[in-house]
Design a protein around this motif. Structure first.
Motif, PDB file in Angstrom:
ATOM      1  N   GLU A 102       1.024  -1.158   0.146  1.00 29.65           N
ATOM      2  CA  GLU A 102      -0.048  -0.063   0.065  1.00 29.65           C
ATOM      3  C   GLU A 102       0.784   1.274  -0.070  1.00 29.65           C
ATOM      4  N   ILE A 103       0.367   2.184  -0.710  1.00 27.90           N
ATOM      5  CA  ILE A 103       1.152   3.431  -1.068  1.00 27.90           C
ATOM      6  C   ILE A 103       0.003   4.693  -0.911  1.00 27.90           C
ATOM      7  N   MET A 104       0.597   5.736  -0.396  1.00 29.45           N
ATOM      8  CA  MET A 104      -0.230   7.042  -0.584  1.00 29.45           C
ATOM      9  C   MET A 104       0.360   7.786  -1.578  1.00 29.45           C
ATOM     10  N   GLU A 125      -2.702  17.172  -6.622  1.00 28.42           N
ATOM     11  CA  GLU A 125      -3.299  18.490  -6.375  1.00 28.42           C
ATOM     12  C   GLU A 125      -3.942  18.417  -5.034  1.00 28.42           C
ATOM     13  N   GLY A 126      -3.055  18.058  -3.981  1.00 36.59           N
ATOM     14  CA  GLY A 126      -3.494  18.340  -2.686  1.00 36.59           C
ATOM     15  C   GLY A 126      -4.383  17.278  -2.163  1.00 36.59           C
ATOM     16  N   VAL A 127      -4.797  16.210  -2.669  1.00 35.26           N
ATOM     17  CA  VAL A 127      -5.708  15.164  -2.451  1.00 35.26           C
ATOM     18  C   VAL A 127      -4.832  13.980  -2.140  1.00 35.26           C
ATOM     19  N   ILE A 128      -5.215  13.141  -1.014  1.00 34.93           N
ATOM     20  CA  ILE A 128      -4.206  12.100  -0.741  1.00 34.93           C
ATOM     21  C   ILE A 128      -5.161  10.882  -1.348  1.00 34.93           C
ATOM     22  N   TYR A 129      -4.456   9.885  -2.067  1.00 34.96           N
ATOM     23  CA  TYR A 129      -5.110   8.756  -2.590  1.00 34.96           C
ATOM     24  C   TYR A 129      -4.098   7.480  -2.057  1.00 34.96           C
ATOM     25  N   ARG A 130      -4.952   6.521  -2.072  1.00 33.68           N
ATOM     26  CA  ARG A 130      -4.366   5.243  -1.395  1.00 33.68           C
ATOM     27  C   ARG A 130      -4.506   4.227  -2.640  1.00 33.68           C
ATOM     28  N   MET A 131      -3.334   3.707  -2.936  1.00 32.75           N
ATOM     29  CA  MET A 131      -3.167   2.534  -3.751  1.00 32.75           C
ATOM     30  C   MET A 131      -2.878   1.395  -3.064  1.00 32.75           C
ATOM     31  N   LYS A 132      -3.394   0.456  -3.503  1.00 27.64           N
ATOM     32  CA  LYS A 132      -3.154  -0.827  -2.618  1.00 27.64           C
ATOM     33  C   LYS A 132      -3.008  -1.954  -3.824  1.00 27.64           C
ATOM     34  N   ILE A 133      -2.120  -3.178  -3.656  1.00 26.57           N
ATOM     35  CA  ILE A 133      -2.101  -4.257  -4.373  1.00 26.57           C
ATOM     36  C   ILE A 133      -2.941  -5.388  -3.635  1.00 26.57           C
ATOM     37  N   THR A 134      -3.866  -5.973  -4.234  1.00 20.42           N
ATOM     38  CA  THR A 134      -4.725  -6.782  -3.623  1.00 20.42           C
ATOM     39  C   THR A 134      -4.098  -8.250  -3.631  1.00 20.42           C
ATOM     40  N   ARG A 135      -4.762  -9.315  -2.842  1.00 15.24           N
ATOM     41  CA  ARG A 135      -4.145 -10.642  -2.822  1.00 15.24           C
ATOM     42  C   ARG A 135      -4.148 -11.184  -4.049  1.00 15.24           C
ATOM     43  N   LEU A 160      -4.483  -3.837  -8.630  1.00 14.28           N
ATOM     44  CA  LEU A 160      -4.293  -2.614  -8.190  1.00 14.28           C
ATOM     45  C   LEU A 160      -5.684  -2.036  -7.822  1.00 14.28           C
ATOM     46  N   ILE A 161      -5.574  -1.199  -6.535  1.00 12.22           N
ATOM     47  CA  ILE A 161      -7.080  -0.464  -6.313  1.00 12.22           C
ATOM     48  C   ILE A 161      -6.371   0.734  -5.973  1.00 12.22           C
ATOM     49  N   LEU A 162      -7.165   1.852  -6.398  1.00  8.55           N
ATOM     50  CA  LEU A 162      -6.892   3.286  -6.279  1.00  8.55           C
ATOM     51  C   LEU A 162      -8.255   3.789  -5.407  1.00  8.55           C
ATOM     52  N   ASN A 163      -8.027   4.346  -4.159  1.00  9.77           N
ATOM     53  CA  ASN A 163      -9.240   5.139  -3.622  1.00  9.77           C
ATOM     54  C   ASN A 163      -8.971   6.302  -3.112  1.00  9.77           C
ATOM     55  N   LYS A 164      -9.805   7.326  -3.037  1.00 11.61           N
ATOM     56  CA  LYS A 164      -9.758   8.581  -2.630  1.00 11.61           C
ATOM     57  C   LYS A 164      -9.949   8.577  -1.178  1.00 11.61           C
TER      58      LYS A 164
END
Length: 55
Positions: A31-33, A37-47, A51-55
């Motif tokens: 998982e990384i952040m 543009e000032g907004v933090i997103y979370r990107m995660k590698i699933t099992r 890849l999943i990107l969430n706001k």
């Protein structure tokens, strides 16, 4: 009858799209952040290795 020349379409050079390896981004983590543009997103590698990107 004189044949008219068909204008040759101008060819635009292809833009070079940069490819980044996920291993270079995640560096052993699942998982990384990402700040965009000032907004933090979370990107995660699933099992399942997707890849999943969430706001």
């Amino acid at each position: 009858m004189i044949a008219e020349k068909t204008p040759t379409p101008s060819v635009q050079p292809a833009l070079q799209v940069r490819i980044v390896e996920s291993t270079d981004i995640f560096r052993g983590q699942t998982e990384i952040m990402i700040k965009h543009e000032g907004v933090i997103y979370r990107m995660k590698i699933t099992r399942q290795g997707k890849l999943i990107l969430n706001k």
